[in-house]
Design a protein around this motif. Sequence first.
Motif, PDB file in Angstrom:
ATOM      1  N   GLY A   1       0.791  -1.227   0.000  1.00  0.00           N
ATOM      2  CA  GLY A   1       0.000   0.000   0.000  1.00  0.00           C
ATOM      3  C   GLY A   1       0.824   1.278   0.000  1.00  0.00           C
ATOM      4  O   GLY A   1       0.298   2.352  -0.289  1.00  0.00           O
ATOM      5  N   ASP A   2       2.110   1.193   0.305  1.00  0.00           N
ATOM      6  CA  ASP A   2       2.943   2.414   0.314  1.00  0.00           C
ATOM      7  C   ASP A   2       2.981   3.039  -1.071  1.00  0.00           C
ATOM      8  O   ASP A   2       2.940   2.341  -2.087  1.00  0.00           O
ATOM      9  CB  ASP A   2       4.385   2.075   0.721  1.00  0.00           C
ATOM     10  CG  ASP A   2       4.517   1.852   2.220  1.00  0.00           C
ATOM     11  OD1 ASP A   2       3.500   2.000   2.924  1.00  0.00           O
ATOM     12  OD2 ASP A   2       5.633   1.523   2.667  1.00  0.00           O
TER      13      ASP A   2
ATOM     14  N   ALA B   1       0.764   2.821  -5.897  1.00  0.00           N
ATOM     15  CA  ALA B   1       0.780   2.094  -4.630  1.00  0.00           C
ATOM     16  C   ALA B   1       1.448   0.733  -4.832  1.00  0.00           C
ATOM     17  O   ALA B   1       1.365   0.138  -5.897  1.00  0.00           O
ATOM     18  CB  ALA B   1      -0.642   1.903  -4.122  1.00  0.00           C
TER      19      ALA B   1
ATOM     20  N   LYS C   1       6.037   7.496   0.441  1.00  0.00           N
ATOM     21  CA  LYS C   1       5.383   7.689   1.744  1.00  0.00           C
ATOM     22  C   LYS C   1       4.430   6.542   2.028  1.00  0.00           C
ATOM     23  O   LYS C   1       4.161   5.716   1.145  1.00  0.00           O
ATOM     24  CB  LYS C   1       4.651   9.029   1.789  1.00  0.00           C
ATOM     25  CG  LYS C   1       3.531   9.125   0.769  1.00  0.00           C
ATOM     26  CD  LYS C   1       2.768  10.438   0.945  1.00  0.00           C
ATOM     27  CE  LYS C   1       1.596  10.482  -0.026  1.00  0.00           C
ATOM     28  NZ  LYS C   1       0.826  11.701   0.067  1.00  0.00           N
ATOM     29  N   ALA C   2       3.920   6.555   3.223  1.00  0.00           N
ATOM     30  CA  ALA C   2       3.010   5.489   3.624  1.00  0.00           C
ATOM     31  C   ALA C   2       1.705   5.583   2.844  1.00  0.00           C
ATOM     32  O   ALA C   2       1.293   6.670   2.443  1.00  0.00           O
ATOM     33  CB  ALA C   2       2.727   5.594   5.113  1.00  0.00           C
ATOM     34  N   GLY C   3       1.080   4.439   2.641  1.00  0.00           N
ATOM     35  CA  GLY C   3      -0.195   4.424   1.957  1.00  0.00           C
ATOM     36  C   GLY C   3      -1.353   4.548   2.933  1.00  0.00           C
ATOM     37  O   GLY C   3      -1.153   4.549   4.152  1.00  0.00           O
ATOM     38  N   GLU C   4      -2.551   4.664   2.381  1.00  0.00           N
ATOM     39  CA  GLU C   4      -3.720   4.769   3.255  1.00  0.00           C
ATOM     40  C   GLU C   4      -4.455   3.445   3.338  1.00  0.00           C
ATOM     41  O   GLU C   4      -5.630   3.391   3.665  1.00  0.00           O
ATOM     42  CB  GLU C   4      -4.655   5.858   2.715  1.00  0.00           C
ATOM     43  CG  GLU C   4      -4.111   7.244   2.955  1.00  0.00           C
ATOM     44  CD  GLU C   4      -4.726   8.273   2.035  1.00  0.00           C
ATOM     45  OE1 GLU C   4      -5.760   7.952   1.396  1.00  0.00           O
ATOM     46  OE2 GLU C   4      -4.181   9.378   1.939  1.00  0.00           O
ATOM     47  N   GLY C   5      -3.786   2.376   3.003  1.00  0.00           N
ATOM     48  CA  GLY C   5      -4.402   1.051   3.016  1.00  0.00           C
ATOM     49  C   GLY C   5      -3.730   0.229   1.956  1.00  0.00           C
ATOM     50  O   GLY C   5      -2.737   0.670   1.369  1.00  0.00           O
TER      51      GLY C   5
ATOM     52  N   ALA D   1       0.244  -2.291   5.822  1.00  0.00           N
ATOM     53  CA  ALA D   1       0.367  -0.903   5.391  1.00  0.00           C
ATOM     54  C   ALA D   1       0.843  -0.053   6.561  1.00  0.00           C
ATOM     55  O   ALA D   1       0.401  -0.218   7.689  1.00  0.00           O
ATOM     56  CB  ALA D   1      -0.980  -0.408   4.893  1.00  0.00           C
ATOM     57  N   ASP D   2       1.753   0.851   6.248  1.00  0.00           N
ATOM     58  CA  ASP D   2       2.289   1.727   7.273  1.00  0.00           C
ATOM     59  C   ASP D   2       1.298   2.851   7.534  1.00  0.00           C
ATOM     60  O   ASP D   2       0.868   3.535   6.631  1.00  0.00           O
ATOM     61  CB  ASP D   2       3.621   2.278   6.764  1.00  0.00           C
ATOM     62  CG  ASP D   2       4.262   3.233   7.771  1.00  0.00           C
ATOM     63  OD1 ASP D   2       5.207   3.905   7.383  1.00  0.00           O
ATOM     64  OD2 ASP D   2       3.787   3.268   8.917  1.00  0.00           O
ATOM     65  N   THR D   3       0.951   3.046   8.774  1.00  0.00           N
ATOM     66  CA  THR D   3       0.011   4.122   9.064  1.00  0.00           C
ATOM     67  C   THR D   3       0.700   5.289   9.751  1.00  0.00           C
ATOM     68  O   THR D   3       0.067   6.271  10.088  1.00  0.00           O
ATOM     69  CB  THR D   3      -1.146   3.607   9.946  1.00  0.00           C
ATOM     70  OG1 THR D   3      -0.563   2.886  11.039  1.00  0.00           O
ATOM     71  CG2 THR D   3      -2.071   2.702   9.181  1.00  0.00           C
TER      72      THR D   3
END
Lengths: 836, 160
Positions: free
Chosen positions: A697-698, A712, A771-775, A795-797
């Motif tokens: 997801g990133d 993504a 950057k991190a994804g939103e899911g 996924a990184d939050t």
Amino acid sequence: MVRDGIADPWGARTPYGPGTPWPVRVDSHLAEGVAEEDVDSWVRAAAVLHSNGDGMDLAVKDGRIVGVRGRADDHVNRGRLDPKDLFGWQANHSPDRLTAPLIRRDGRLVESTWDEAMALIVKRSKELLDSSGPGSIGFYTSGQLFAEEYYTLSAIAHGAIGTNHLDGNTRLCTATAAAALKESFGCDGQPACYDDIDHADVIALFGHNAAETQVVLWDRILDRLAGPNPPALLCVDPRETPVAKAATLHLAPLPGTNVALMNGVLHELIANDRIDHDYVDNHTVGYDDFARLVADYPPERAAEVCDVPADQIRAAARIVGQAERLLCTVLQGFYQSHQATAAAVQVNNLVLLRGMLGRPGAGVLQMNGQPTAENTRECGADGDLTGFRNWANDDHVAELAGLWNLDVTQIPHFAPPTHLMQMLRYAENGTLGMLWVSATNPAVSLPELRRVRSILSQERLFLVVQDAFPTETTELADVVLPAAIWGEKTGVSTNADRTVHLNEKAVEPPGQARPDLDIWLEYARRMDFRDRDDQPFPPWNDAESAFEAWKRASAGRPCDYSGLSYAKLREVSGVRWPCNEDHPDGADRLYADGKFFAKPDYCESYGRDLVTGAPTEPVEYRATNPDGKAMLKAAQYVELHEKPDRDHPFMLITGRTVYHFHTRTKTGRAPQLRDAAPEPWLEMSAHDAERIGAAEGDLVEVRTARGAVRVALRVSAVRDGVVFLPFHYGYWDTDDPNHDRAANELTPTDWDPVSKQPIFKTTAAAVERVKAGEGPAPAPTTAASAPAATGIPAADTGPADAPPPTPTAPAVPETHGGPAARVEEHDATTVPGGRR
Amino acid sequence: MKIGLAIRELHRSEKSLARALLKAADRHHVEHEIHYVAKDLAAWSADHIRDLAVAGRRYGVKVGEEMPRSSGLLEPLRTAFSVLTGRQAVPGVLLLADLRQLHRMAAGVSLDWELLAQGAQAVKDSELVELTRRCHPETLRQLKWTNAMLKTLSPQVLAS
């Protein structure tokens, strides 16, 4: 039975055993609120969102298409439909269809009349013909129109205008299939047919993710696998596709090394004497040179180049070497890669060496990418001469000139036809002044998009674009012509196994949109093209008269349509050419008698050098193959033109996915298909993801020497070192002004010198986490883009600059379509009726 | 015996051909097929150069085995020139001239292989005969390629 057509693209199994008929399963989908009994009429058609050619009926109510149903009586699909066909028809009613011609005025496209638009095209054509001659005009067409349209365009370009610059977007998908068949058999023409799946004991798929590109064909293989005495399956693909998962043996070579792999496999066949010597002696030429070349490729050498274990190469050779009924299929994994033709030819060699040709279950299917690519090729809209005629054979050119009643010097045959990539170069250096693009979207589908855009937007290039929808290419045009599409016009389409279908007009086109055939015929009339007797040329005036003319042009050639008619195609759902006096009901297989279309006076091509691409001179062909046998040819492995290095450590491949076709002009306008895969993604292995510190997801940036895209990340089971981007996504459905979404921002301008097919699957790329994804990534979970089975990082939050998270259990929701994707499945006894 | 002389001469002509192919690849950077295939074909000549150097030792010929992999210091300049003039039709004539020159050079190399093959047979050097049997066909393919590209590209250059 009911299924979710998105969650389950392949539907319920109908198992069957070797040599028995494939059971019927009829799929249907009607718009919400429409019942079977509401349908006014069912109109005959064939699928146009892939090359499989599934027979289907369109449901029409109140002058609109309201649904579709597979045809149980069609030998191609026996009722089944691909998800793209179940839902894709909705695009016909899309509110943003082009409904009026547009002309560029003061830099902006504004609405005009047909008269104004056509007058402008005619004026510019005449100016260019007067000032610079026919070589200043080029045509770039499609793999999605009908035979009548391609034949008409060929007659206008090659005959009336006399330009050598005519090609189809089949150049991107199936040029290598045609080239490989010409190299081995002297002529284009699919040797085997889909029925061979019913008989094969080994099916080998080379770079062919049939599960996603030919869904219904894969159904047929799955049904064999579920039945008694299933075939063994060999899969060559760097990704873990559904085919790879089902395979007896899966080889995942590095992209661009197919020739080395195939040379290794064939080396093993010869070393273990798995050769049908009688067949080779009686029906082929070139064995000695061939054997000498592959002798240099023991499995260990191939293994090193391809990065697959040598034992796997031996095992693959054993599987194909012990087969009694071997069916081989080939697609883009070979066609869009380095040394495309040389690799595809090796598959032909494999079936020739094993004598696996022309009988049930034994043969080769050099597949097509697009629904009517076969018509583009046989009618000559890919630049070849109409009816598989040979441009280097003066008698063939004279025959065509006679057929068209034109002077023989009118038909350019001084050099090979100009392929698309060369045409683009002529537009770039200014010697091509007008390019007429029909039913294709080069501003998304060609490699190195920044270059493509800059060429197509030149002021000095007069760009005509004929399409049903506004696209990234119509944006750059000087004139845009609104075209009618499938369902709104009549014509025949021929699929990858030579099956000819009639597509009937079901509804009226929107606004002022017109069939491509009508547009070109009007152009011809306005240009006042004349034949030698001063009669209007082309002499036909509608779809059926164009078809009758095409039948005459094909008579006596391998792709013989002379025994077909619209009437016959209304009686039988799908007939395989050749259909003539000898084969009144068509022919299932070519070359059943070990005789080929390769005699020097008859063949379509004298062949080319498999490395340099230089055409073979006629004298040389006559000397080496006087009796027209099949030809065993091979090439050495040539180093990649773009190798991964420290700055670009990954090999990028691009490709199709199950819910979309081409540049999504239609599938992106069907809600179920759009939502199943709304945005692009990048597939990368868990090992590589860890290496770059990114998680499912990133947002990642993929960069090559040409450009960068941001998508993504999907952590999938693709092999290490290789990343995959779907090629469907452009910019028409985004507001994003940056060109950072289309896979072809990244691909190089390079092509196979033999087939001239651009290379989309051998690009060195860098990948960085942004950057991190939103899911999770918006990638389907149903097919090759499924999340890796184990160890997917979540996924990184956290904040964008936080260190990568530690891998935890993934939460990727499964792809589904919900109530809107409801598909009914009927068996033979419950097939719904309805008026035709 | 003048076999050494023939090897030395062939080594020289292969080297010139390889250099000319690499130069053409850069000078016509925007002609993508020329660019890539010329480089692929230069690699064949590089193989020939290495094999000739090894074979030459038996005849007292000391020539280098290595072949540069680029056209030299001017590579970036040639490439830049090609890109700068890529939007013009005029370099088409230059391309024809270069292909014509390459064709003539490849024809010369082919003749030199023929001479070496004759000599190798006369002195019964089967290893050398085998070398000519392996390499000469590749030179002929280089020759056919330059001819084919001339035939394919010249109509547009000359008629426009």
